[in-house]
Every structure is written in C-alpha cells, then in structure tokens.
Motif scaffolding. Structure first.
Motif, PDB file in Angstrom:
ATOM      1  N   ILE A  32       0.831  -1.210   0.000  1.00 59.70           N
ATOM      2  CA  ILE A  32       0.000   0.000   0.000  1.00 59.70           C
ATOM      3  C   ILE A  32       0.863   1.257   0.000  1.00 59.70           C
ATOM      4  O   ILE A  32       0.557   2.247  -0.681  1.00 59.70           O
ATOM      5  CB  ILE A  32      -0.925   0.010   1.247  1.00 59.70           C
ATOM      6  CG1 ILE A  32      -1.922  -1.146   1.174  1.00 59.70           C
ATOM      7  CG2 ILE A  32      -1.658   1.338   1.358  1.00 59.70           C
ATOM      8  CD1 ILE A  32      -2.913  -1.025   0.046  1.00 59.70           C
ATOM      9  N   GLU A  59       2.028   1.805  -3.470  1.00 56.57           N
ATOM     10  CA  GLU A  59       1.026   1.608  -4.516  1.00 56.57           C
ATOM     11  C   GLU A  59       0.723   2.871  -5.314  1.00 56.57           C
ATOM     12  O   GLU A  59       0.722   2.864  -6.538  1.00 56.57           O
ATOM     13  CB  GLU A  59      -0.270   1.072  -3.882  1.00 56.57           C
ATOM     14  CG  GLU A  59      -1.276   0.620  -4.910  1.00 56.57           C
ATOM     15  CD  GLU A  59      -2.508   0.009  -4.228  1.00 56.57           C
ATOM     16  OE1 GLU A  59      -2.950  -1.057  -4.667  1.00 56.57           O
ATOM     17  OE2 GLU A  59      -3.012   0.609  -3.253  1.00 56.57           O
ATOM     18  N   ASN A  60       0.474   4.005  -4.614  1.00 56.66           N
ATOM     19  CA  ASN A  60       0.064   5.213  -5.333  1.00 56.66           C
ATOM     20  C   ASN A  60       1.235   6.070  -5.796  1.00 56.66           C
ATOM     21  O   ASN A  60       1.031   7.067  -6.499  1.00 56.66           O
ATOM     22  CB  ASN A  60      -0.879   6.056  -4.468  1.00 56.66           C
ATOM     23  CG  ASN A  60      -0.248   6.416  -3.136  1.00 56.66           C
ATOM     24  OD1 ASN A  60       0.963   6.310  -2.977  1.00 56.66           O
ATOM     25  ND2 ASN A  60      -1.075   6.820  -2.176  1.00 56.66           N
ATOM     26  N   GLY A  61       2.434   5.720  -5.417  1.00 59.23           N
ATOM     27  CA  GLY A  61       3.613   6.444  -5.906  1.00 59.23           C
ATOM     28  C   GLY A  61       3.899   7.758  -5.198  1.00 59.23           C
ATOM     29  O   GLY A  61       4.905   8.406  -5.501  1.00 59.23           O
ATOM     30  N   GLN A  62       3.032   8.197  -4.284  1.00 56.68           N
ATOM     31  CA  GLN A  62       3.272   9.476  -3.615  1.00 56.68           C
ATOM     32  C   GLN A  62       4.502   9.431  -2.718  1.00 56.68           C
ATOM     33  O   GLN A  62       5.114  10.459  -2.448  1.00 56.68           O
ATOM     34  CB  GLN A  62       2.045   9.867  -2.796  1.00 56.68           C
ATOM     35  CG  GLN A  62       0.847  10.225  -3.646  1.00 56.68           C
ATOM     36  CD  GLN A  62      -0.333  10.697  -2.811  1.00 56.68           C
ATOM     37  OE1 GLN A  62      -0.220  10.855  -1.602  1.00 56.68           O
ATOM     38  NE2 GLN A  62      -1.462  10.915  -3.458  1.00 56.68           N
ATOM     39  N   ARG A  89       7.452  10.838  -4.547  1.00 58.87           N
ATOM     40  CA  ARG A  89       7.489  12.303  -4.596  1.00 58.87           C
ATOM     41  C   ARG A  89       8.001  12.863  -3.262  1.00 58.87           C
ATOM     42  O   ARG A  89       8.800  13.802  -3.232  1.00 58.87           O
ATOM     43  CB  ARG A  89       6.097  12.858  -4.890  1.00 58.87           C
ATOM     44  CG  ARG A  89       6.077  14.383  -5.035  1.00 58.87           C
ATOM     45  CD  ARG A  89       4.640  14.888  -5.117  1.00 58.87           C
ATOM     46  NE  ARG A  89       3.980  14.406  -6.315  1.00 58.87           N
ATOM     47  CZ  ARG A  89       4.087  14.988  -7.507  1.00 58.87           C
ATOM     48  NH1 ARG A  89       4.829  16.075  -7.622  1.00 58.87           N
ATOM     49  NH2 ARG A  89       3.465  14.511  -8.543  1.00 58.87           N
ATOM     50  N   ASN A 123       1.947  18.617  -2.923  1.00 59.78           N
ATOM     51  CA  ASN A 123       2.996  18.120  -3.813  1.00 59.78           C
ATOM     52  C   ASN A 123       4.400  18.411  -3.295  1.00 59.78           C
ATOM     53  O   ASN A 123       5.376  17.895  -3.827  1.00 59.78           O
ATOM     54  CB  ASN A 123       2.835  18.737  -5.207  1.00 59.78           C
ATOM     55  CG  ASN A 123       1.586  18.240  -5.909  1.00 59.78           C
ATOM     56  OD1 ASN A 123       1.155  17.096  -5.704  1.00 59.78           O
ATOM     57  ND2 ASN A 123       0.975  19.098  -6.710  1.00 59.78           N
ATOM     58  N   TYR A 128       4.392  13.607   4.922  1.00 60.11           N
ATOM     59  CA  TYR A 128       3.658  12.524   4.270  1.00 60.11           C
ATOM     60  C   TYR A 128       3.325  11.424   5.274  1.00 60.11           C
ATOM     61  O   TYR A 128       2.236  10.846   5.257  1.00 60.11           O
ATOM     62  CB  TYR A 128       4.502  11.972   3.118  1.00 60.11           C
ATOM     63  CG  TYR A 128       3.804  10.907   2.311  1.00 60.11           C
ATOM     64  CD1 TYR A 128       2.646  11.204   1.585  1.00 60.11           C
ATOM     65  CD2 TYR A 128       4.291   9.606   2.274  1.00 60.11           C
ATOM     66  CE1 TYR A 128       2.009  10.229   0.847  1.00 60.11           C
ATOM     67  CE2 TYR A 128       3.654   8.631   1.536  1.00 60.11           C
ATOM     68  CZ  TYR A 128       2.519   8.945   0.823  1.00 60.11           C
ATOM     69  OH  TYR A 128       1.870   7.975   0.097  1.00 60.11           O
ATOM     70  N   GLU A 156      -6.947   8.128   9.517  1.00 55.46           N
ATOM     71  CA  GLU A 156      -7.791   8.138   8.331  1.00 55.46           C
ATOM     72  C   GLU A 156      -9.181   7.685   8.759  1.00 55.46           C
ATOM     73  O   GLU A 156      -9.362   6.632   9.347  1.00 55.46           O
ATOM     74  CB  GLU A 156      -7.241   7.186   7.278  1.00 55.46           C
ATOM     75  CG  GLU A 156      -8.003   7.271   5.967  1.00 55.46           C
ATOM     76  CD  GLU A 156      -7.308   6.489   4.881  1.00 55.46           C
ATOM     77  OE1 GLU A 156      -7.872   5.480   4.449  1.00 55.46           O
ATOM     78  OE2 GLU A 156      -6.201   6.883   4.493  1.00 55.46           O
TER      79      GLU A 156
END
Length: 283
Positions: free
Chosen positions: A66, A69-72, A75, A226, A233, A240
């Motif tokens: 997880i 998974e989203n690649g953030q 970044r 971003n 992060y 959540e």
C-alpha cells in the motif's frame, strides 16, 4: 599466578562490559524492531498487536504494498532528498569554513562573534518560528524549499564542533604555508580540508538526520501537498476516517528511515574515527 589473576580480572571486566552494552543495545533496538514487526502485521490496521511482540503473528507484505502503490512516497522521497542534500552541502561547507575562521583566523571581534554563534544554541526553534515565518513571507518564499534550506547555512553547533576539531590541528601547518606565500583559502582547501574527513562525516550524518526528520518547520512553511517531505507525508497516514492505521504507519515509518540507516552504514567508520581522535587528543 598474579599475572593469571590479573588476566582473569581483565577478562571478567570485559565480559561484564560486553553484556551491559549488549543489553543496552538490544533495549535501544527494541522500538525499531517492534516498528518493523507491526509494519509486517496484516491485522495491525484494525487492532494493534497486544501484548507487543517482536515477531508478527500474521506476517504480510500488504502494508508495504500500500505504501508504494500510489507512488506518492516517491514524490515525498524526492522532496526530502532535495531539501536534505542542499541542507547538508550548505550546512557542512559553512560549518567547516566558520570553524576554521574561528580557530585559525585572527580578526577583530572574533571572541564576541563566537559567543554570538554559541548564543544561537540557547534559543529553541519554537520562539523563532513566527519571526522566521514573517521574514520568509515578506520574501515571498512560502511554499518553497528555500525556507527549509537557507537556515542550514548558520549552524551554531556545527561551527562549534568544527572549531574544536581545528583547534586540535597544529598551527604550524598554516604558518609554514604562509611562509611559502599561500593565501588563506589555499591553506584551508589544500592543507586543512583533506584532514577534515572524520568531522565532515559526523556533520553529514547529524545534518542529514536533522533535515530528513524535521517536521514542525516544514509543517509551518509548506501547504502544498505536492511539496510534502517524508515526515509530513508520514503524518498524513497517522489517521484516516478517525481510525489510526497502525500497520500502514509503521510500514511507512520503516521505509522512511532506510536512507538514514544506509548513510550511517557508509559513514560509521569516519564517525568512530572522529570520536577516537578526540579521545586520543584529550589525553
């Protein structure tokens, strides 16, 4: 017989020290091992394992999947990498130059300036937050990396550490070079700089850790998602839908400290050498 007894005492003394250090090292490692264990626990997002266990009962790569998974995360890695690399380069360079100037330089007000540098160590980050925020706001640098990088150029602790290190290096090197006609920058870069490996490695590690783990100042400066660094992060994963995702948070925390561990493994020899050198000179 007396020599044998002395040897036996020496052996027992070293054994006791080894056992104490082993226990201390293990206690320091427990939180880190527990963090990795929870990261691998499949059910930790629902309920945290209790009683705490160093080995997960339901090991799984789910949480780490997880995280990537989203690649953030990449970044955030890039953002933290830019800030940390710039802070390390500027911080170490300015600390070495400042330490050399305060140690070997001869100029008016040197003692007073050094006291001012030391005084900056007495002021914690919290009272400086609002003035620094107002200053960078007027300069139009909010939501950029500059407010995270530029303060690293004035590192009071780094300058103090470097001055102490340069104090231990002989002045005769500088005097001999001056007799040969060398300028101050030539003396620093060609004679003293090659000798600064241990202290530079120590500063790299310390500055890297401070910059990589910094949370409060980036939280104040950066509002753009971003531009989030790793700690920001990581904070976004702490809750959540009102529920703490323990497994995911620990998996992300494990991934976030990997660069620090790798850097330390590469530079630990220089850090130990720096400590050993200081000990020898202090005798």
């Amino acid at each position: 017989m007396a020599a044998l007894t002395q040897k036996k005492r020496f052996y027992i003394s070293n054994l006791i020290k080894f056992v104490i250090l082993l226990i201390g090292g293990f206690l320091l490692m427990v939180p880190f091992i527990w963090m990795i264990s929870v990261g691998f626990s499949r059910s930790a997002n629902v309920t945290m394992p209790f009683p705490p266990s160093l080995i997960p009962k339901d090991p799984s790569w789910f949480n780490f999947g997880i995280v990537f998974e989203n690649g953030q995360i990449f970044r955030a890695y890039l953002n933290s990498g830019i800030v940390t690399f710039s802070s390390v380069v500027l911080g170490v360079a300015s600390s070495l130059l400042g330490g050399y100037a305060f140690s070997k330089g001869k100029f008016k007000g040197k003692r007073l300036l050094f006291i001012v540098v030391l005084a900056t160590l007495m002021i914690p980050m919290e009272p400086r937050l609002i003035p620094m925020y107002e200053m960078f706001n007027k300069l139009g640098m909010l939501n950029t990396f500059w407010p995270l990088i530029l303060p690293a150029m004035v590192n009071g602790f780094g300058i103090f550490l470097c001055k102490q290190y340069f104090d231990r290096l002989p002045d005769s090197l500088r005097e001999s070079a001056q007799i040969d006609g060398a300028k101050e920058f030539t003396i620093f870069f060609k004679i003293y700089f090659p000798l600064t490996g241990p202290i530079a490695a120590t500063l790299v590690i310390l500055t890297f850790i401070w910059s990589w783990n910094d949370f409060v100042w980036p939280l104040v400066i950066l509002n753009n998602q971003n531009l989030q660094t790793i700690p920001l992060y990581l904070a976004s994963f702490t809750q959540e839908n009102g529920t703490s995702l323990g497994g995911l948070t620990m998996a992300l925390a494990t991934v976030s400290v990997i660069p620090i561990i790798i850097l330390y493994l590469f530079l630990q020899r220089f850090i130990i050498q720096s400590i050993a050198l200081s000990g020898l000179k202090g005798e």
